[in-house]
Structure formats: structure tokens, C-alpha cells
Design a protein around this motif. Structure first.
Motif, PDB file in Angstrom:
ATOM      1  N   ALA A  88       0.837  -1.208   0.000  1.00 48.15           N
ATOM      2  CA  ALA A  88       0.000   0.000   0.000  1.00 48.15           C
ATOM      3  C   ALA A  88       0.871   1.257   0.000  1.00 48.15           C
ATOM      4  O   ALA A  88       0.601   2.210  -0.735  1.00 48.15           O
ATOM      5  CB  ALA A  88      -0.938  -0.003   1.209  1.00 48.15           C
ATOM      6  N   ALA A  89       1.919   1.258   0.819  1.00 49.01           N
ATOM      7  CA  ALA A  89       2.818   2.418   0.875  1.00 49.01           C
ATOM      8  C   ALA A  89       3.523   2.622  -0.463  1.00 49.01           C
ATOM      9  O   ALA A  89       3.728   3.759  -0.899  1.00 49.01           O
ATOM     10  CB  ALA A  89       3.841   2.233   1.995  1.00 49.01           C
ATOM     11  N   GLY A  90       3.890   1.544  -1.127  1.00 45.30           N
ATOM     12  CA  GLY A  90       4.548   1.652  -2.429  1.00 45.30           C
ATOM     13  C   GLY A  90       3.618   2.123  -3.536  1.00 45.30           C
ATOM     14  O   GLY A  90       4.055   2.688  -4.537  1.00 45.30           O
ATOM     15  N   LEU A  91       2.325   1.910  -3.342  1.00 44.56           N
ATOM     16  CA  LEU A  91       1.352   2.305  -4.359  1.00 44.56           C
ATOM     17  C   LEU A  91       0.968   3.780  -4.242  1.00 44.56           C
ATOM     18  O   LEU A  91       0.505   4.385  -5.210  1.00 44.56           O
ATOM     19  CB  LEU A  91       0.101   1.422  -4.214  1.00 44.56           C
ATOM     20  CG  LEU A  91      -0.864   1.335  -5.368  1.00 44.56           C
ATOM     21  CD1 LEU A  91      -0.138   0.944  -6.656  1.00 44.56           C
ATOM     22  CD2 LEU A  91      -1.930   0.309  -5.063  1.00 44.56           C
ATOM     23  N   LEU A  92       1.193   4.380  -3.089  1.00 43.10           N
ATOM     24  CA  LEU A  92       0.807   5.782  -2.877  1.00 43.10           C
ATOM     25  C   LEU A  92       1.511   6.757  -3.818  1.00 43.10           C
ATOM     26  O   LEU A  92       0.847   7.608  -4.426  1.00 43.10           O
ATOM     27  CB  LEU A  92       1.026   6.172  -1.419  1.00 43.10           C
ATOM     28  CG  LEU A  92       0.048   5.551  -0.424  1.00 43.10           C
ATOM     29  CD1 LEU A  92       0.449   5.902   1.004  1.00 43.10           C
ATOM     30  CD2 LEU A  92      -1.365   5.995  -0.720  1.00 43.10           C
ATOM     31  N   PRO A  93       2.851   6.692  -3.972  1.00 46.83           N
ATOM     32  CA  PRO A  93       3.494   7.653  -4.893  1.00 46.83           C
ATOM     33  C   PRO A  93       3.029   7.484  -6.338  1.00 46.83           C
ATOM     34  O   PRO A  93       2.847   8.474  -7.051  1.00 46.83           O
ATOM     35  CB  PRO A  93       4.991   7.345  -4.774  1.00 46.83           C
ATOM     36  CG  PRO A  93       5.149   6.556  -3.536  1.00 46.83           C
ATOM     37  CD  PRO A  93       3.843   5.877  -3.281  1.00 46.83           C
ATOM     38  N   PHE A  99      -2.481  10.914 -10.437  1.00 53.18           N
ATOM     39  CA  PHE A  99      -3.505  11.925 -10.181  1.00 53.18           C
ATOM     40  C   PHE A  99      -2.997  13.312 -10.584  1.00 53.18           C
ATOM     41  O   PHE A  99      -3.702  14.078 -11.220  1.00 53.18           O
ATOM     42  CB  PHE A  99      -3.892  11.901  -8.697  1.00 53.18           C
ATOM     43  CG  PHE A  99      -4.957  12.883  -8.349  1.00 53.18           C
ATOM     44  CD1 PHE A  99      -6.261  12.688  -8.761  1.00 53.18           C
ATOM     45  CD2 PHE A  99      -4.654  14.005  -7.597  1.00 53.18           C
ATOM     46  CE1 PHE A  99      -7.255  13.596  -8.439  1.00 53.18           C
ATOM     47  CE2 PHE A  99      -5.645  14.922  -7.269  1.00 53.18           C
ATOM     48  CZ  PHE A  99      -6.951  14.713  -7.695  1.00 53.18           C
ATOM     49  N   ALA A 100      -1.753  13.620 -10.221  1.00 51.79           N
ATOM     50  CA  ALA A 100      -1.193  14.940 -10.520  1.00 51.79           C
ATOM     51  C   ALA A 100      -0.961  15.126 -12.020  1.00 51.79           C
ATOM     52  O   ALA A 100      -1.078  16.234 -12.534  1.00 51.79           O
ATOM     53  CB  ALA A 100       0.113  15.141  -9.767  1.00 51.79           C
ATOM     54  N   ARG A 101      -0.652  14.042 -12.710  1.00 51.08           N
ATOM     55  CA  ARG A 101      -0.360  14.150 -14.138  1.00 51.08           C
ATOM     56  C   ARG A 101      -1.610  13.909 -14.985  1.00 51.08           C
ATOM     57  O   ARG A 101      -1.527  13.791 -16.202  1.00 51.08           O
ATOM     58  CB  ARG A 101       0.734  13.157 -14.505  1.00 51.08           C
ATOM     59  CG  ARG A 101       2.050  13.500 -13.801  1.00 51.08           C
ATOM     60  CD  ARG A 101       3.051  12.398 -13.937  1.00 51.08           C
ATOM     61  NE  ARG A 101       3.631  12.411 -15.257  1.00 51.08           N
ATOM     62  CZ  ARG A 101       4.342  11.430 -15.753  1.00 51.08           C
ATOM     63  NH1 ARG A 101       4.551  10.343 -15.040  1.00 51.08           N
ATOM     64  NH2 ARG A 101       4.853  11.513 -16.953  1.00 51.08           N
ATOM     65  N   GLU A 102      -2.768  13.787 -14.321  1.00 50.70           N
ATOM     66  CA  GLU A 102      -4.066  13.632 -14.981  1.00 50.70           C
ATOM     67  C   GLU A 102      -4.079  12.462 -15.956  1.00 50.70           C
ATOM     68  O   GLU A 102      -4.476  12.589 -17.113  1.00 50.70           O
ATOM     69  CB  GLU A 102      -4.471  14.935 -15.672  1.00 50.70           C
ATOM     70  CG  GLU A 102      -4.621  16.080 -14.696  1.00 50.70           C
ATOM     71  CD  GLU A 102      -4.985  17.386 -15.368  1.00 50.70           C
ATOM     72  OE1 GLU A 102      -5.242  17.389 -16.584  1.00 50.70           O
ATOM     73  OE2 GLU A 102      -4.998  18.396 -14.673  1.00 50.70           O
ATOM     74  N   LYS A 103      -3.654  11.316 -15.449  1.00 49.97           N
ATOM     75  CA  LYS A 103      -3.760  10.098 -16.251  1.00 49.97           C
ATOM     76  C   LYS A 103      -5.212   9.645 -16.279  1.00 49.97           C
ATOM     77  O   LYS A 103      -6.094  10.336 -15.800  1.00 49.97           O
ATOM     78  CB  LYS A 103      -2.873   9.004 -15.654  1.00 49.97           C
ATOM     79  CG  LYS A 103      -1.417   9.150 -15.998  1.00 49.97           C
ATOM     80  CD  LYS A 103      -0.701   7.904 -15.566  1.00 49.97           C
ATOM     81  CE  LYS A 103       0.586   7.750 -16.320  1.00 49.97           C
ATOM     82  NZ  LYS A 103       1.254   6.511 -16.001  1.00 49.97           N
ATOM     83  N   GLN A 104      -5.438   8.452 -16.779  1.00 55.03           N
ATOM     84  CA  GLN A 104      -6.785   7.913 -16.872  1.00 55.03           C
ATOM     85  C   GLN A 104      -7.440   7.832 -15.490  1.00 55.03           C
ATOM     86  O   GLN A 104      -6.841   7.325 -14.550  1.00 55.03           O
ATOM     87  CB  GLN A 104      -6.734   6.503 -17.476  1.00 55.03           C
ATOM     88  CG  GLN A 104      -6.262   6.458 -18.904  1.00 55.03           C
ATOM     89  CD  GLN A 104      -7.248   7.096 -19.856  1.00 55.03           C
ATOM     90  OE1 GLN A 104      -8.434   7.200 -19.569  1.00 55.03           O
ATOM     91  NE2 GLN A 104      -6.760   7.548 -20.995  1.00 55.03           N
TER      92      GLN A 104
END
Length: 172
Positions: A88-93, A99-104
């Protein structure tokens, strides 16, 4: 419930194992995302410990290796809670970068769903009381036992004092 937990953990871990192997062999597909994250946290990492790698390919490979190991641990039922927390911690970044780069938006929702499942796996005690619960209740049982022993000792001391007073009054 055990077969359901076992199957759910294996299914949840499968994406991390498969993607981890894929990204370890070919890290180039995730280098852009890693570079974006490292641009933001890299200077802090270098100040904290200069031995921490900040090369995007190295970071992608290290994360891929940790995903494979933690995924296998989760799937096999060994160290499930720490493995789920690490995943879970590895998935956060990755989620934050997407989200910041406005992917799908679907990728964002998929990652949020995975994080939710991993948090549930990290919190799951498999029907056994947690260490905190066991410790708290052991302390409560001990304090009750001490109070009971003190009450018994006071009662016994009172009886002994009464017996000694009665013995002093007796002739002989």
C-alpha cells in the motif's frame, strides 16, 4: 473463512507479483513516473541519506523487487500484515503521480481500490485478537489478580490479628 482469505490474498497479490517481474525486467516503462516522483522527493532523500538511490531506473527496479517479495509473502500468508502495508505504501506515490499528471481516471480508481484492499489486508488479524488487544487484556487480568490478592491478604491479616488477640486473652 480461511479459504476465502487465502484466495483473496492470492488474487490481491497477483497484480503486484506479475507487474513487479515485468517492471524489474523492463524498468523503462515506469521511468517517467519515477522521475516525476523523484523530482519532488529526490532532494529530501539525498539530504536524509546520500546512499539512497535517486536514479529512476534503480528506484523502479528496487520497487519492483519489493513488490514481488511483498506480493509473494502476501499470497503465501507469510507476514501478511507488513507485506500488505508495504504494498500500500509503495502504491501511494504511483497513485499521486497519476492523479497529478491527470492520467486515466480508471487507473486512479483502480489504484485506490487496490490501496483499500491492501489496507483491509493489513488490518486483518484473521479472527485472532491483535497484539494490542491481547496486551491490554493481559494487563487488565493482571491488575484484577493483584487487587484480588491484596484483598485476600488484608482479610487473612485481619483474621490473624483477631486470632492473636483471642489467643492473648486465653489463660495459660
Amino acid at each position: 473463512m480461511r479459504p476465502v482469505r487465502t484466495a483473496a490474498r492470492a488474487m490481491l497479490a497477483s497484480i503486484f507479483v506479475v507487474d513487479g517481474v515485468r517492471h524489474f525486467i523492463n524498468p523503462d516503462s515506469k521511468v517517467d513516473t519515477a522521475r516525476w516522483v523523484l523530482d519532488r522527493v529526490g532532494p529530501t532523500l539525498e539530504k536524509t541519506d546520500p546512499r539512497i538511490p535517486t536514479d529512476p531506473r534503480t528506484v523502479v527496479r528496487a520497487k519492483a523487487a519489493s513488490d514481488v517479495l511483498a506480493g509473494l509473502a502476501l499470497a503465501t500468508g507469510h507476514f501478511t500484515r507488513p507485506a500488505a502495508a508495504l504494498l500500500a505504501a509503495g502504491l501511494l506515490p504511483t497513485t499521486a503521480a497519476g492523479f497529478a499528471r491527470e492520467k486515466q481516471p480508471t487507473d486512479l480508481l483502480k489504484n485506490l481500490g487496490l490501496i483499500g484492499g491492501l489496507l483491509l489486508a493489513a488490518a486483518d488479524t484473521q479472527g485472532r485478537p491483535s497484539l494490542r488487544y491481547r496486551t491490554t487484556h493481559a494487563v487488565d487480568r493482571s491488575s484484577r489478580a493483584v487487587k484480588r490478592a491484596a484483598k485476600t491478604a488484608r482479610r487473612d491479616a485481619k483474621i490473624a490479628a483477631m486470632s492473636a488477640a483471642a489467643a492473648r486473652k486465653m489463660p495459660g
